[in-house]
Design a protein around this motif. Structure first.
Motif, mmCIF file in Angstrom:
data_model
loop_
_atom_site.group_PDB
_atom_site.id
_atom_site.type_symbol
_atom_site.label_atom_id
_atom_site.label_comp_id
_atom_site.label_asym_id
_atom_site.label_seq_id
_atom_site.Cartn_x
_atom_site.Cartn_y
_atom_site.Cartn_z
ATOM 1 N N SER A 155 56.575 61.758 3.651
ATOM 2 C CA SER A 155 56.676 60.795 4.740
ATOM 3 C C SER A 155 56.702 61.549 6.065
ATOM 4 O O SER A 155 56.565 62.772 6.112
ATOM 5 C CB SER A 155 57.925 59.928 4.582
ATOM 6 N N ALA A 156 56.872 60.786 7.136
ATOM 7 C CA ALA A 156 56.865 61.357 8.479
ATOM 8 C C ALA A 156 57.737 60.495 9.379
ATOM 9 O O ALA A 156 58.011 59.331 9.067
ATOM 10 C CB ALA A 156 55.431 61.397 9.031
ATOM 11 N N ALA A 157 58.142 61.072 10.484
ATOM 12 C CA ALA A 157 58.982 60.327 11.420
ATOM 13 C C ALA A 157 58.317 59.019 11.832
ATOM 14 O O ALA A 157 58.972 57.964 11.890
ATOM 15 C CB ALA A 157 59.277 61.183 12.648
ATOM 16 N N ALA A 158 57.018 59.071 12.125
ATOM 17 C CA ALA A 158 56.321 57.858 12.569
ATOM 18 C C ALA A 158 56.359 56.770 11.503
ATOM 19 O O ALA A 158 56.503 55.575 11.808
ATOM 20 C CB ALA A 158 54.876 58.187 12.935
ATOM 21 N N ILE A 159 56.239 57.164 10.250
ATOM 22 C CA ILE A 159 56.264 56.189 9.157
ATOM 23 C C ILE A 159 57.650 55.577 9.022
ATOM 24 O O ILE A 159 57.804 54.352 8.877
ATOM 25 C CB ILE A 159 55.831 56.861 7.845
ATOM 26 N N GLU A 207 54.497 48.991 8.957
ATOM 27 C CA GLU A 207 53.958 49.995 8.026
ATOM 28 C C GLU A 207 52.433 50.008 7.998
ATOM 29 O O GLU A 207 51.818 51.073 7.965
ATOM 30 C CB GLU A 207 54.484 49.737 6.610
ATOM 31 N N ARG A 208 51.833 48.839 7.994
ATOM 32 C CA ARG A 208 50.367 48.790 7.919
ATOM 33 C C ARG A 208 49.734 49.388 9.158
ATOM 34 O O ARG A 208 48.765 50.155 9.072
ATOM 35 C CB ARG A 208 49.904 47.343 7.751
ATOM 36 N N GLU A 209 50.289 49.080 10.320
ATOM 37 C CA GLU A 209 49.715 49.570 11.580
ATOM 38 C C GLU A 209 49.828 51.094 11.695
ATOM 39 O O GLU A 209 48.877 51.763 12.094
ATOM 40 C CB GLU A 209 50.417 48.907 12.765
ATOM 41 N N ILE A 210 50.980 51.640 11.307
ATOM 42 C CA ILE A 210 51.130 53.088 11.439
ATOM 43 C C ILE A 210 50.306 53.810 10.379
ATOM 44 O O ILE A 210 49.815 54.920 10.624
ATOM 45 C CB ILE A 210 52.615 53.509 11.369
ATOM 46 N N THR A 224 66.092 91.117 10.370
ATOM 47 C CA THR A 224 66.235 89.793 10.967
ATOM 48 C C THR A 224 64.880 89.099 11.002
ATOM 49 O O THR A 224 63.866 89.700 11.365
ATOM 50 C CB THR A 224 66.791 89.909 12.399
ATOM 51 N N ARG A 225 64.876 87.843 10.622
ATOM 52 C CA ARG A 225 63.634 87.077 10.602
ATOM 53 C C ARG A 225 63.860 85.701 11.215
ATOM 54 O O ARG A 225 64.993 85.233 11.344
ATOM 55 C CB ARG A 225 63.120 86.920 9.169
ATOM 56 N N LEU A 226 62.750 85.073 11.561
ATOM 57 C CA LEU A 226 62.749 83.695 12.036
ATOM 58 C C LEU A 226 61.994 82.851 11.027
ATOM 59 O O LEU A 226 60.812 83.096 10.758
ATOM 60 C CB LEU A 226 62.081 83.594 13.406
ATOM 61 N N HIS A 227 62.672 81.858 10.466
ATOM 62 C CA HIS A 227 62.063 80.925 9.528
ATOM 63 C C HIS A 227 61.698 79.658 10.308
ATOM 64 O O HIS A 227 62.578 79.000 10.876
ATOM 65 C CB HIS A 227 63.037 80.589 8.410
ATOM 66 N N VAL A 228 60.411 79.321 10.335
ATOM 67 C CA VAL A 228 59.910 78.180 11.113
ATOM 68 C C VAL A 228 59.477 77.076 10.158
ATOM 69 O O VAL A 228 58.567 77.269 9.339
ATOM 70 C CB VAL A 228 58.732 78.598 12.015
ATOM 71 N N PHE A 229 60.114 75.927 10.284
ATOM 72 C CA PHE A 229 59.843 74.798 9.403
ATOM 73 C C PHE A 229 59.120 73.677 10.137
ATOM 74 O O PHE A 229 59.535 73.257 11.217
ATOM 75 C CB PHE A 229 61.156 74.231 8.849
ATOM 76 N N ASP A 230 58.066 73.183 9.522
ATOM 77 C CA ASP A 230 57.489 71.900 9.913
ATOM 78 C C ASP A 230 58.446 70.806 9.414
ATOM 79 O O ASP A 230 59.280 71.049 8.534
ATOM 80 C CB ASP A 230 56.106 71.754 9.270
ATOM 81 N N MET A 231 58.329 69.591 9.963
ATOM 82 C CA MET A 231 59.205 68.518 9.516
ATOM 83 C C MET A 231 58.478 67.512 8.631
ATOM 84 O O MET A 231 58.784 67.357 7.455
ATOM 85 C CB MET A 231 59.821 67.788 10.719
ATOM 86 N N ASP A 232 57.503 66.787 9.180
ATOM 87 C CA ASP A 232 56.819 65.728 8.436
ATOM 88 C C ASP A 232 56.082 66.305 7.234
ATOM 89 O O ASP A 232 55.256 67.204 7.377
ATOM 90 C CB ASP A 232 55.817 65.006 9.339
ATOM 91 N N GLY A 233 56.387 65.798 6.047
ATOM 92 C CA GLY A 233 55.726 66.263 4.843
ATOM 93 C C GLY A 233 56.273 67.563 4.297
ATOM 94 O O GLY A 233 55.923 67.960 3.183
ATOM 95 N N THR A 234 57.123 68.240 5.064
ATOM 96 C CA THR A 234 57.695 69.519 4.644
ATOM 97 C C THR A 234 59.191 69.363 4.395
ATOM 98 O O THR A 234 59.650 69.409 3.261
ATOM 99 C CB THR A 234 57.428 70.607 5.698
ATOM 100 N N LEU A 235 59.949 69.154 5.458
ATOM 101 C CA LEU A 235 61.366 68.844 5.284
ATOM 102 C C LEU A 235 61.548 67.401 4.806
ATOM 103 O O LEU A 235 62.531 67.078 4.141
ATOM 104 C CB LEU A 235 62.121 69.039 6.602
ATOM 105 N N MET A 236 60.610 66.561 5.160
ATOM 106 C CA MET A 236 60.630 65.155 4.742
ATOM 107 C C MET A 236 59.566 64.975 3.663
ATOM 108 O O MET A 236 58.381 65.210 3.911
ATOM 109 C CB MET A 236 60.335 64.259 5.952
ATOM 110 N N HIS A 237 59.983 64.587 2.483
ATOM 111 C CA HIS A 237 59.068 64.537 1.349
ATOM 112 C C HIS A 237 58.193 63.286 1.391
ATOM 113 O O HIS A 237 58.687 62.161 1.344
ATOM 114 C CB HIS A 237 59.855 64.555 0.038
#
Length: 210
Positions: free
Chosen positions: A17-21, A30-33, A2-15
């Motif tokens: 980009s990031a939630a903030a963007i 867009e320019r401000e962020i 049994t293992r635990l797979h830990v995923f980052d989101m921004d730039g990893t699951l989301m190609h």
């Protein structure tokens, strides 16, 4: 095993980009962020300061815009397939991200066992950010440890997936790591590296390895 797979989101699951963007795109900011993202990457802003400034930018944010940002984000292909495969093997999958919890937690509906993000005020924002609720790189390790304790696992049972500096600390304490479309902060220390748009291919690097 049994293992635990830990995923980052921004730039990893989301190609690329990031939630903030994606949220800022809904508001025409867009320019401000982009300027905040640049300052954060250059370590001119702490995660807590970034969050405080983003809340000021997003004063008019609505739940409908959060939903549109989530649904329109450039997600990697195969995320649900990977998580279904992990769970079918009796393993666990979790997302740990510095981004707002109200965005990250939506991934629970895709099959993640756990999804942890920073604690932001509710949308629409009427309260300031509490710095104590904003995650950083060390918090990723702490939360992974807490999940391991919950699932009866240890760090030795973890696989980490990430793309940038905020993932380096977690990569340094687990035995298996996958740099996904990553910069040098994690690519140089990862067990495996993947570039592309399909999470299934990144998972295959370690999916059946002991």
């Amino acid at each position: 095993m049994t293992r635990l797979h830990v995923f980052d989101m921004d730039g990893t699951l989301m190609h690329g980009s990031a939630a903030a963007i994606e949220i800022s795109r809904q508001l025409g900011l867009e320019r401000e962020i982009a300027e905040l993202e640049r300052a954060f990457a250059a370590r001119e802003l702490t995660p807590a300061r970034f969050a405080a400034l983003a809340v000021e930018l997003w004063r008019e944010l609505t739940e409908e815009q959060v939903t549109a940002a989530f649904e329109g984000a450039p997600w990697m292909d195969g995320i649900r397939d990977v998580w279904a495969a992990i769970r079918a093997r009796g393993e666990r999958c979790a997302v740990i991200s510095l981004s707002p919890g109200f965005f990250v937690e939506r991934l629970l509906t895709w099959g993640a066992d756990a999804a942890h993000g920073s604690l932001w005020p509710s949308v629409p924002f009427r309260d300031p950010v509490d710095p104590a609720g904003i995650l950083d790189a060390d918090a990723k390790v702490r939360i992974a440890d807490e999940l391991c304790a919950e699932y009866g696992l240890t760090r030795a049972d973890c696989v980490a997936y990430g793309d940038s500096m905020s993932d380096a600390r977690l990569f340094s304490v687990v035995p298996v790591s996958v740099a996904v479309n990553a910069d040098h902060h994690v690519r140089d220390i990862a067990a495996y590296a993947y570039a592309g748009r399909d999470l299934r291919e990144a998972y295959e690097l370690v999916g059946t390895a002991g």
